[in-house]
Design a protein around this motif. Structure first.
Motif, PDB file in Angstrom:
ATOM      1  N   UNK A 185       0.877  -1.043   0.014  1.00  0.00           N
ATOM      2  CA  UNK A 185      -0.243  -0.008   0.333  1.00  0.00           C
ATOM      3  C   UNK A 185       1.089   1.706  -0.024  1.00  0.00           C
ATOM      4  N   UNK A 186       0.685   2.074  -0.914  1.00  0.00           N
ATOM      5  CA  UNK A 186       1.447   3.538  -0.837  1.00  0.00           C
ATOM      6  C   UNK A 186       1.059   4.460  -0.131  1.00  0.00           C
ATOM      7  N   UNK A 187      -0.459   4.259   0.458  1.00  0.00           N
ATOM      8  CA  UNK A 187      -1.141   5.605   1.156  1.00  0.00           C
ATOM      9  C   UNK A 187      -0.719   5.597   2.860  1.00  0.00           C
ATOM     10  N   UNK A 188      -0.540   6.731   2.605  1.00  0.00           N
ATOM     11  CA  UNK A 188       0.063   7.051   4.593  1.00  0.00           C
ATOM     12  C   UNK A 188      -0.402   6.083   5.414  1.00  0.00           C
ATOM     13  N   UNK A 189      -0.042   6.026   6.257  1.00  0.00           N
ATOM     14  CA  UNK A 189      -1.289   5.321   7.551  1.00  0.00           C
ATOM     15  C   UNK A 189      -1.897   5.951   8.141  1.00  0.00           C
ATOM     16  N   UNK A 190      -2.848   5.729   8.670  1.00  0.00           N
ATOM     17  CA  UNK A 190      -4.243   6.002   9.257  1.00  0.00           C
ATOM     18  C   UNK A 190      -4.351   5.824  10.199  1.00  0.00           C
ATOM     19  N   UNK A 191      -3.790   5.555  11.464  1.00  0.00           N
ATOM     20  CA  UNK A 191      -4.605   4.986  13.180  1.00  0.00           C
ATOM     21  C   UNK A 191      -5.276   4.424  12.644  1.00  0.00           C
ATOM     22  N   UNK A 192      -5.935   3.254  13.140  1.00  0.00           N
ATOM     23  CA  UNK A 192      -7.526   3.207  13.898  1.00  0.00           C
ATOM     24  C   UNK A 192      -8.394   3.889  14.681  1.00  0.00           C
ATOM     25  N   UNK A 193      -9.649   4.416  13.914  1.00  0.00           N
ATOM     26  CA  UNK A 193     -10.465   5.361  14.946  1.00  0.00           C
ATOM     27  C   UNK A 193     -10.761   4.287  15.653  1.00  0.00           C
ATOM     28  N   UNK A 194     -11.076   3.060  16.047  1.00  0.00           N
ATOM     29  CA  UNK A 194     -11.539   2.415  16.758  1.00  0.00           C
ATOM     30  C   UNK A 194     -10.424   1.780  18.401  1.00  0.00           C
ATOM     31  N   UNK A 195      -8.867   1.990  18.150  1.00  0.00           N
ATOM     32  CA  UNK A 195      -7.811   2.033  19.178  1.00  0.00           C
ATOM     33  C   UNK A 195      -7.252   3.181  19.755  1.00  0.00           C
ATOM     34  N   UNK A 196      -7.174   3.090  21.123  1.00  0.00           N
ATOM     35  CA  UNK A 196      -6.609   4.134  21.796  1.00  0.00           C
ATOM     36  C   UNK A 196      -5.292   4.772  21.019  1.00  0.00           C
ATOM     37  N   UNK A 197      -5.211   6.141  20.954  1.00  0.00           N
ATOM     38  CA  UNK A 197      -3.374   6.228  20.608  1.00  0.00           C
ATOM     39  C   UNK A 197      -2.280   5.507  20.867  1.00  0.00           C
ATOM     40  N   UNK A 198      -1.785   5.296  20.243  1.00  0.00           N
ATOM     41  CA  UNK A 198      -0.638   5.217  20.877  1.00  0.00           C
ATOM     42  C   UNK A 198      -0.013   6.044  22.450  1.00  0.00           C
ATOM     43  N   UNK A 199       0.684   5.029  23.273  1.00  0.00           N
ATOM     44  CA  UNK A 199       0.715   5.919  24.282  1.00  0.00           C
ATOM     45  C   UNK A 199      -0.067   5.053  25.379  1.00  0.00           C
ATOM     46  N   UNK A 200      -1.260   5.408  25.097  1.00  0.00           N
ATOM     47  CA  UNK A 200      -2.709   5.211  25.967  1.00  0.00           C
ATOM     48  C   UNK A 200      -2.967   3.581  26.249  1.00  0.00           C
ATOM     49  N   UNK A 201      -2.918   2.796  26.907  1.00  0.00           N
ATOM     50  CA  UNK A 201      -2.906   1.424  27.149  1.00  0.00           C
ATOM     51  C   UNK A 201      -3.879   0.680  26.557  1.00  0.00           C
TER      52      UNK A 201
END
Length: 391
Positions: A185-201
């Motif tokens: 895939x060449x699209x930029x990474x988009x963080x999944x909306x159902x997950x907390x951001x990295x750094x949150x448990x």
């Protein structure tokens, strides 16, 4: 190098690896791992070790190799048993895993029965090696230092089995020609909306990426009673070792801890080869499969810190069989699952996806080493204590 079994490189001999073979060459690109692996073996099977008698250690190692289906290591440990003293028919039956009634032939039936029962549990079902299982050993007469030595030995041979199996598979795979792999895939990474951001448990299926502590089930070293060697090993093992139950327990066998720390650091932090994040991914997968909540949390955190995302960790916690955001991650995940679950069945076929995804021999070796070292780490963390909330 002498012909002593403690000085001859046992992994090279068991694969076997000729000095002019490509896999020997790539293995010894990670020579610190090879040397410290042999050093761990030498420490654990030193006749002078202040641990269980050598015959108990060899019987435990033989039982692990037999259960894991490692023909070469089973033959090696059986030969060491035979060299130590010719075994009677009853002793041979015990060594080959027969009914525990035959263990009385060794003269210490209840003690050896406890040792081998614990060995079998840690080998086959490490998550079942709980506090009750561990405390059968002191109840059978083993000192804390003996229990630490036995736990390290069981975990080490689980590691050793997987290193040998992985190298045998790499030798059978052959070659090191890696074709360029097109990005999926060449699209930029988009963080999944159902997950907390990295750094949150993350908290999924009993696994988490939050910071956990760890509490020993056995007495730990009183620092006021530490020897100079124990203090030195603590101070070279980890910045917080003097306040860590884990290190204060394991340092009761300082030479073994020192060798293990060298193996671990050489596997996880060596430059080049597999990326640091991918090594952490393999470690988290093994910990998920083995049910080690503590190790899974630590290495989930490290993956997130390095990769700045947690999507694949959430997948691993949810269903490791389907985890991986691209072909390369999926290959590492499946390699990790297969070598963890079935070292006897691990062969070139289990490495084909890794090769197709573009991994070189050195990268594959780094992945194999990461899997193997967590066969070791998980067994210590699962079977000597328990995680506690809060670092």
């Amino acid at each position: 190098m002498t012909d002593s079994p403690l000085s001859t490189d046992l992994v090279d001999a068991c694969v076997p690896l000729a000095a002019d073979s490509p896999v020997y060459a790539v293995r010894h690109q990670r020579d610190k791992v090879a040397v410290a692996t042999q050093g761990s073996y030498a420490a654990l099977f030193d006749p002078a070790l202040s641990g269980p008698p050598l015959v108990e250690r060899l019987l435990a190692a033989h039982a692990i190799a037999r259960s894991a289906g490692s023909t070469a290591l089973q033959a090696h440990y059986r030969a060491q048993l035979d060299a130590l003293a010719p075994l009677s028919a009853a002793q041979q039956a015990a060594a080959d895993g027969a009914a525990v009634e035959s263990l009385a032939a060794f003269g210490e039936g209840p003690r050896l029965e406890a040792v081998l029962a614990f060995t079998r549990t840690l080998t086959d079902r490490p998550v079942e090696g709980d506090r009750a299982a561990l405390l059968t050993l002191p109840a059978a007469g083993l000192t804390t230092a003996e229990v630490v030595a036995l736990a390290q030995l069981i975990a080490f041979v689980a590691y050793q089995v997987r290193v040998v199996a992985g190298l045998q598979a790499l030798a059978a795979l052959g070659g090191d020609a890696v074709a360029p792999v097109a990005a999926e895939e060449s699209a930029p990474f988009v963080h999944p909306a159902n997950l907390p951001p990295p750094g949150e448990p993350l908290r999924i299926n009993g696994f988490t990426s939050e910071v956990l502590g760890w509490k020993s089930w056995l007495p730990v070293l009183d620092l006021t009673q530490a020897t100079a060697e124990q203090v030195r090993v603590l101070d070279t093992s980890h910045p917080k070792a003097r306040s860590s139950d884990y290190y204060l327990l394991l340092v009761q066998q300082p030479r073994i801890l020192q060798e293990r720390a060298t193996v671990f650091n050489a596997i996880m932090y060596a430059p080049g080869g597999l990326s640091r994040a991918e090594r952490e991914l393999a470690s988290a997968v093994v910990s998920r499969i083995n049910g080690c909540v503590y190790c899974a949390s630590v290495h989930a955190q490290r993956f997130e810190q390095l990769a700045r995302r947690n999507d694949v960790i959430a997948q691993v916690f949810t269903d490791p069989e389907t985890a991986g955001t691209n072909a390369r991650e999926r290959a590492i995940v499946h390699l990790s699952i297969e070598l963890t679950r079935d070292p006897a069945g691990f062969g070139a076929a289990q490495l084909l996806a890794a090769r197709a995804a573009g991994l070189s021999n050195l990268e594959i070796l780094d992945a194999l080493h990461a899997v193997a070292i967590f066969a070791w780490a998980n067994r210590l963390m699962l079977n000597l204590g328990e995680p506690v909330v809060g670092g």
